[in-house]
Design a protein around this motif. Structure first.
Motif, short mmCIF file in Angstrom:
data_model
loop_
_atom_site.label_atom_id
_atom_site.label_comp_id
_atom_site.label_asym_id
_atom_site.label_seq_id
_atom_site.Cartn_x
_atom_site.Cartn_y
_atom_site.Cartn_z
N ALA A 165 0.82 -1.21 0.00
CA ALA A 165 0.00 0.00 0.00
C ALA A 165 0.86 1.26 0.00
CB ALA A 165 -0.93 -0.01 1.21
N HIS A 214 2.44 1.65 -3.39
CA HIS A 214 1.41 2.10 -4.33
C HIS A 214 1.14 3.60 -4.15
CE1 HIS A 214 -2.93 3.04 -5.02
NE2 HIS A 214 -2.69 2.45 -6.18
N THR A 227 1.84 6.61 -6.86
CA THR A 227 0.73 7.48 -7.26
C THR A 227 1.10 8.94 -7.09
OG1 THR A 227 -0.85 5.77 -6.58
CG2 THR A 227 -1.71 7.99 -6.90
N ARG A 251 -7.56 6.68 -5.19
CA ARG A 251 -6.73 5.50 -5.49
C ARG A 251 -6.27 4.82 -4.21
NH1 ARG A 251 -2.29 6.89 -10.19
NH2 ARG A 251 -3.63 8.05 -11.64
N TYR A 290 -7.54 1.10 -2.98
CA TYR A 290 -6.52 0.08 -2.76
C TYR A 290 -6.71 -0.57 -1.39
CZ TYR A 290 -1.87 -2.13 -2.73
OH TYR A 290 -0.83 -3.03 -2.68
N GLU A 332 -10.10 -2.66 -1.20
CA GLU A 332 -10.00 -3.91 -1.96
C GLU A 332 -9.23 -4.99 -1.21
OE1 GLU A 332 -8.19 -2.55 -5.55
OE2 GLU A 332 -10.08 -1.68 -6.34
N ARG A 333 -8.47 -4.59 -0.20
CA ARG A 333 -7.68 -5.54 0.60
C ARG A 333 -8.22 -5.65 2.03
NH1 ARG A 333 -5.45 -3.48 -3.49
NH2 ARG A 333 -3.86 -4.59 -4.72
#
Length: 463
Positions: A352, A355, A359, A401, A405, A408-409
């Protein structure tokens, strides 16, 4: 001032004193914003209660005139919680700022909601005690309960919800209830403490808090450890936790943030992904924990580790961490800070953070990443020009975003800042049909939707 506002002011002055009720524009402006980037909106009236009875009277006026009410501590929130987007009455709890009782033998304290964290710890120090939750800002305890605040020490001591034994709450109709008691545990009734902590003023106004406190540790030691990559740093934390080391704080600060800290705090830390750590305990046990930690971080390619045992050194270290937001604000004059706030299972944290860094770089905006990595919570500190629509759009994209992220986890859109205005749009995605249950609870306790409307849940027939 409209006739309806004049009538509400008169109704409030009938139950309070004239000095406790104001429509002064400067005062209203101070209560129309928090520390977030969300747009300021003014309340129509600001009131300053001095007692539970005052708050109950205010709520009865609110019901009689169907006017919204927003509780206000110090305005240090970060998601627009105290912004009265429907106008109405803001209740400022600054006059209710007394430490009412210290029960040292029970490790409990009873306070009014306007007491600040620093004020409480100053009083507790006389008894060899301290309050553990440290969100960085010197927030009011009422506000910290309202948002279920946590911060740097939650890895050892838990979050705000873990510290609450009892709350005195004034409901929307003026009724006063208690949500718990002073016992260490109870199997009686529904867990109302858990319901009201984190409710952000949407279910009631807190007027007294009974909180758990702790003995001041015999010894405290801080450390700073640098790593080649964020992955190495996060994996080192996982290993420390798996080894059972009772670490009190463990904070991740990425390379751009270290650079900004050095400029602002005049430190000379290695500009690499860094862990700030703190250990609490007795002298013998602490030394063993420190040696064990040295071995663990070495296994994860630690390039440098330094320990601070004296107060001045520890304070210098944590001041650099706590002042990081100000370091970015000072480094980018004219820009406003947006702070993201997601929390994930620790096994997902390194991915994370990487990511998030990718981003930020892809959007071409300045920002740093910090996190309470012991519990999987991290923040992006993003600097943006509020007058540039393109930058505002990029900031919104970054937040989207990062949140998606996390969700979704099986993470959450907010680990500690709360929902407020900024995270409301993610509630359905995160909670699914459970959001319907939350809406029904809100409707049961506040059927006219007068308590901090438009926060956490949206109700049909908004004020």
């Amino acid at each position: 001032m409209t006739i309806s506002t004049e009538s509400i002011v008169k109704a409030l002055q009938n139950v309070l004193t004239e000095e406790q009720v104001t429509v002064n524009e400067t005062v209203r402006e101070l209560h129309g914003r928090d520390e977030s980037y969300h747009t300021m909106q003014l309340p129509d009236i600001v009131v300053f209660p001095a007692s539970t009875e005052d708050v109950s009277k205010i709520m009865k006026v609110s019901q009689a005139h169907q006017v919204p009410v927003v509780p206000f501590g110090l305005g240090s929130s970060l998601e627009g919680h105290v912004i009265p987007d429907k106008g109405g009455i803001t209740i400022d709890f600054s006059l209710m700022n007394k430490v009412l009782e210290v029960r040292a033998e029970d490790f409990l304290v009873k306070v009014q909601p306007g007491v600040t964290r620093t004020q409480l710890n100053k009083e507790l120090k006389k008894h060899g005690l301290f309050f553990s939750v440290d969100p960085g800002a010197d927030a009011t305890l009422g506000g910290m309960v309202a948002t279920n605040a946590s911060g740097t020490t939650s890895v050892k001591y838990g979050v705000m919800r873990d510290q609450v034994r009892d709350l005195e709450v004034v409901l929307a109709d003026g009724m006063v209830i208690h949500t718990g008691n002073m016992a260490a545990k109870s199997a009686s009734g529904l867990h109302l403490n858990g319901l009201f902590v984190g409710s952000e003023g949407t279910l009631g106004c807190f007027t007294e808090l009974t909180l758990r406190v702790y003995g001041i540790p015999e010894h405290v030691m801080a450390a700073r450890a640098s790593f080649p990559t964020v992955n190495d740093a996060v994996e080192a934390v996982v290993s420390i936790l798996q080894a059972g080391v009772p670490i009190a704080r463990v904070e991740l600060v990425d390379e751009p943030s270290i650079k900004q800290a050095n400029l602002f705090s005049e430190t000379s830390f290695q500009e690499k992904p860094t862990l700030f750590l703190e250990f609490h305990g007795n002298e013998a046990g602490l030394q063993q924990d420190v040696e064990f930690t040295k071995d663990i971080v070495a296994d994860h390619h630690c390039t440098d580790i330094e320990f601070e045992t004296d107060n001045a050194g520890r304070n210098r270290l944590w001041e650099a961490r706590h002042n990081l937001a100000y370091a970015f604000i000072h480094g980018y004059p004219g820009k406003k800070m947006m702070v993201t706030d997601v929390c994930l299972p620790i096994s997902e944290l390194a991915g994370a953070v990487n990511h998030a860094r990718e981003t930020v770089q892809s959007l071409g905006m300045p920002g740093g990443i910090v996190g309470h990595v012991g519990d999987g919570n991290f923040h992006v500190l993003l600097m943006m020009d509020m007058n540039d629509p393109a930058e505002l759009a990029k900031a919104d994209e970054l937040n989207e975003r990062i949140v998606h992220y996390a969700l979704e986890r099986n993470g959450t859109c907010t680990g500690e800042h709360g929902v407020g205005i900024g995270k409301q749009k993610y509630q359905a995605q995160e909670h699914g049909t459970a959001l319907i249950v939350m809406e029904k609870i809100k409707q049961a306790l506040d059927p006219h939707n007068l308590l901090n409307p438009n926060k956490i849940v949206k109700i049909d027939g908004e004020v």
